[in-house]
Write a protein that holds these residues in place. Structure first.
Motif, PDB file in Angstrom:
ATOM      1  N   LEU A 156       0.830  -1.211   0.000  1.00 55.68           N
ATOM      2  CA  LEU A 156       0.000   0.000   0.000  1.00 55.68           C
ATOM      3  C   LEU A 156       0.863   1.258   0.000  1.00 55.68           C
ATOM      4  O   LEU A 156       0.547   2.246  -0.679  1.00 55.68           O
ATOM      5  N   CYS A 157       1.945   1.220   0.753  1.00 56.99           N
ATOM      6  CA  CYS A 157       2.854   2.370   0.804  1.00 56.99           C
ATOM      7  C   CYS A 157       3.491   2.621  -0.558  1.00 56.99           C
ATOM      8  O   CYS A 157       3.630   3.777  -0.985  1.00 56.99           O
ATOM      9  N   VAL A 158       3.886   1.553  -1.239  1.00 60.61           N
ATOM     10  CA  VAL A 158       4.464   1.718  -2.581  1.00 60.61           C
ATOM     11  C   VAL A 158       3.425   2.311  -3.522  1.00 60.61           C
ATOM     12  O   VAL A 158       3.697   3.282  -4.248  1.00 60.61           O
ATOM     13  N   ASN A 159       2.243   1.753  -3.524  1.00 58.20           N
ATOM     14  CA  ASN A 159       1.208   2.227  -4.440  1.00 58.20           C
ATOM     15  C   ASN A 159       0.836   3.686  -4.185  1.00 58.20           C
ATOM     16  O   ASN A 159       0.487   4.419  -5.121  1.00 58.20           O
ATOM     17  N   TYR A 160       0.941   4.114  -2.939  1.00 57.38           N
ATOM     18  CA  TYR A 160       0.570   5.489  -2.590  1.00 57.38           C
ATOM     19  C   TYR A 160       1.487   6.504  -3.272  1.00 57.38           C
ATOM     20  O   TYR A 160       1.041   7.602  -3.640  1.00 57.38           O
ATOM     21  N   VAL A 161       2.751   6.143  -3.443  1.00 59.75           N
ATOM     22  CA  VAL A 161       3.708   7.081  -4.041  1.00 59.75           C
ATOM     23  C   VAL A 161       4.132   6.674  -5.450  1.00 59.75           C
ATOM     24  O   VAL A 161       4.926   7.370  -6.096  1.00 59.75           O
ATOM     25  N   LEU A 162       3.600   5.575  -5.949  1.00 57.23           N
ATOM     26  CA  LEU A 162       4.007   5.077  -7.267  1.00 57.23           C
ATOM     27  C   LEU A 162       3.801   6.097  -8.389  1.00 57.23           C
ATOM     28  O   LEU A 162       4.613   6.144  -9.331  1.00 57.23           O
ATOM     29  N   PRO A 163       2.754   6.928  -8.367  1.00 61.07           N
ATOM     30  CA  PRO A 163       2.612   7.933  -9.428  1.00 61.07           C
ATOM     31  C   PRO A 163       3.820   8.865  -9.547  1.00 61.07           C
ATOM     32  O   PRO A 163       4.094   9.371 -10.647  1.00 61.07           O
ATOM     33  N   ILE A 164       4.534   9.096  -8.447  1.00 61.43           N
ATOM     34  CA  ILE A 164       5.722   9.944  -8.504  1.00 61.43           C
ATOM     35  C   ILE A 164       6.751   9.317  -9.435  1.00 61.43           C
ATOM     36  O   ILE A 164       7.368  10.003 -10.258  1.00 61.43           O
ATOM     37  N   TRP A 165       6.954   8.012  -9.299  1.00 58.22           N
ATOM     38  CA  TRP A 165       7.877   7.302 -10.190  1.00 58.22           C
ATOM     39  C   TRP A 165       7.356   7.305 -11.628  1.00 58.22           C
ATOM     40  O   TRP A 165       8.091   7.637 -12.566  1.00 58.22           O
ATOM     41  N   ASN A 166       6.108   6.963 -11.807  1.00 59.35           N
ATOM     42  CA  ASN A 166       5.551   6.821 -13.141  1.00 59.35           C
ATOM     43  C   ASN A 166       5.568   8.135 -13.918  1.00 59.35           C
ATOM     44  O   ASN A 166       5.675   8.135 -15.151  1.00 59.35           O
ATOM     45  N   ASN A 167       5.462   9.251 -13.216  1.00 57.69           N
ATOM     46  CA  ASN A 167       5.460  10.553 -13.882  1.00 57.69           C
ATOM     47  C   ASN A 167       6.851  11.009 -14.300  1.00 57.69           C
ATOM     48  O   ASN A 167       6.978  11.907 -15.143  1.00 57.69           O
ATOM     49  N   VAL A 168       7.885  10.408 -13.716  1.00 55.87           N
ATOM     50  CA  VAL A 168       9.263  10.819 -14.000  1.00 55.87           C
ATOM     51  C   VAL A 168       9.993   9.779 -14.836  1.00 55.87           C
ATOM     52  O   VAL A 168      10.645  10.095 -15.837  1.00 55.87           O
ATOM     53  N   MET A 169       9.890   8.538 -14.433  1.00 51.83           N
ATOM     54  CA  MET A 169      10.645   7.451 -15.072  1.00 51.83           C
ATOM     55  C   MET A 169       9.789   6.791 -16.146  1.00 51.83           C
ATOM     56  O   MET A 169       9.321   5.651 -15.997  1.00 51.83           O
ATOM     57  N   LEU A 170       9.594   7.502 -17.234  1.00 51.96           N
ATOM     58  CA  LEU A 170       8.645   7.048 -18.256  1.00 51.96           C
ATOM     59  C   LEU A 170       9.090   5.767 -18.951  1.00 51.96           C
ATOM     60  O   LEU A 170       8.247   5.030 -19.488  1.00 51.96           O
ATOM     61  N   ASP A 171      10.379   5.513 -18.946  1.00 47.81           N
ATOM     62  CA  ASP A 171      10.900   4.340 -19.657  1.00 47.81           C
ATOM     63  C   ASP A 171      11.300   3.191 -18.733  1.00 47.81           C
ATOM     64  O   ASP A 171      11.927   2.228 -19.184  1.00 47.81           O
ATOM     65  N   ASP A 172      10.953   3.302 -17.471  1.00 47.69           N
ATOM     66  CA  ASP A 172      11.336   2.259 -16.510  1.00 47.69           C
ATOM     67  C   ASP A 172      10.125   1.890 -15.665  1.00 47.69           C
ATOM     68  O   ASP A 172       9.676   2.666 -14.815  1.00 47.69           O
ATOM     69  N   ASN A 173       9.623   0.699 -15.891  1.00 46.81           N
ATOM     70  CA  ASN A 173       8.410   0.227 -15.209  1.00 46.81           C
ATOM     71  C   ASN A 173       8.732  -0.740 -14.069  1.00 46.81           C
ATOM     72  O   ASN A 173       7.856  -1.459 -13.590  1.00 46.81           O
TER      73      ASN A 173
END
Length: 205
Positions: free
Chosen positions: A62-79
């Motif tokens: 849950l903690c990861v999912n809460y902040v996951l958009p921060i990663w997804n918005n920056v690291m567009l080529d790394d999933n």
């Protein structure tokens, strides 16, 4: 949820609201982890899937999912963080073994280290990467429930030993776009979500 845990969560909320930096200190988090249920291991030292383990793992995810958009918005080529979360589900369902899951997170450590050494500004997304690695480590080993010095805080530890929740709080609050007052408010906002929403949801397992 047992009364003892409810009382501790109320104490923790009071701590967060009154802490000058809006933090939920490590000793309180460890007490919460312990009250979430039993930790047990087999004869080879591998964690058993008790209710306590599953709840702590759910909390970590849950903690990861809460902040996951921060990663997804920056690291567009790394999933990779998303892949790690899926791999945790595969591990629980038996589609991935312990060694394979460990290798995935270990490989991602090297990738994060390379990001930290290049010239790009990734903001707090690197913290999200560490969150996802920590969630895998909880899946493999459970949270660290060891009896540490009650005066020992996150800032006293090697960053490589921080838990998922602390990394998530940093990802959520430490943006360079925020002034110090805003960082404190964001940190408090995260920890109150953690206590009011995340833990009760994890306890439903």
């Amino acid at each position: 949820m047992k009364d003892e845990l409810k009382d501790l969560l109320n104490k923790a909320k009071n701590e967060v609201n009154n802490h000058p930096k809006g933090q939920l200190i490590l000793p309180l988090r460890k007490k919460i982890y312990s009250l979430m249920g039993e930790h047990s291991e087999d004869s080879e030292g591998r964690v058993l899937r008790t209710d306590g383990y599953l709840r702590r793992l759910q909390l970590s995810v849950l903690c990861v999912n809460y902040v996951l958009p921060i990663w997804n918005n920056v690291m567009l080529d790394d999933n990779t963080p998303n892949t790690l979360l899926k791999s945790i589900n595969d591990y629980l369902s038996g589609d991935k073994d312990w060694d394979s899951l460990w290798e995935l997170q270990n490989d991602f450590w090297a990738v994060l280290d390379s990001y930290m050494c290049d010239d790009n500004d990734y903001g707090t997304s690197i913290y999200v990467g560490h969150c996802s690695i920590n969630a895998v480590m909880v899946a493999l080993n459970d949270e660290d429930l060891g009896e540490d010095d009650e005066n020992l805080l996150d800032e006293d530890l090697d960053p490589y030993t921080w838990d998922t929740a602390f990394y998530s709080s940093l990802a959520y609050s430490e943006s360079e776009q925020y002034d110090e007052k805003t960082k404190i408010l964001k940190k408090r906002e995260f920890w109150l979500w953690y206590l009011d929403k995340a833990i009760p949801k994890a306890m439903q397992i």
